[in-house]
Write a protein that holds these residues in place. Structure first.
Motif: not given
Length: 160
Positions: A7-18, A20-25, A29-34
């Protein structure tokens, strides 16, 4: 009988929104939402935004897996070889990190400025997979990036 997929870069429900250690999407999302919630006028994003990436919504990956598992062995084997025994799974479409950031800002409803921190790494300049073999077999992604970002953001809001 086994099937191998990449697979290529995956994203969606259940993703890691940490933070310090999450992927780009999920990170964006977290940074812009905050930033939106805090009433900030800007968000810091890493690099210069020019790096190109391909993304695939996780439910498309699940459907691709089922599609590949259900192929007749002969058909699968005609599309692979001993030296290339896997099938790439992706959307076949690349976006700049800047375009991605603009889409996420739109989905989140953030109208502030994106400030690019060029002291942070961009990563490799381009990551795009050749998905022609899986497309030739009859599978292609169905969830476009904007729709997938909307679904991901909804999941984030309901699960943060």
């Amino acid at each position: 009988d086994y099937r191998s997929i990449m697979p290529t870069n995956l994203y969606g429900p259940g993703d890691n929104f940490h933070s310090e250690n999450s992927h780009v999407i999920p990170a964006l999302i977290k940074r812009i939402h905050e930033a939106k919630e805090a009433g900030s006028s800007e968000v810091i994003a890493w690099g210069n935004g020019s790096a190109l990436r391909e993304f695939l919504y996780v439910e498309d990956m699940a459907l691709a897996s089922i599609f590949i598992m259900n192929l007749k062995s002969e058909k699968y084997l005609r599309s692979t070889s001993a030296m290339s025994s896997h099938l790439n799974i992706g959307s076949g479409i690349e976006y700049s990190i800047e375009e991605l950031t603009q889409m996420i800002s739109s989905v989140v409803g953030f109208s502030g400025k994106i400030v690019w921190d060029e002291t942070k790494p961009d990563g490799v300049s381009r990551k795009l997979m050749d998905v022609s073999r899986v497309n030739d077999l009859g599978w292609s992604s169905t969830v476009d990036l904007y729709e997938g970002l909307e679904k991901s953001y909804t999941w984030y809001l309901n699960n943060k």
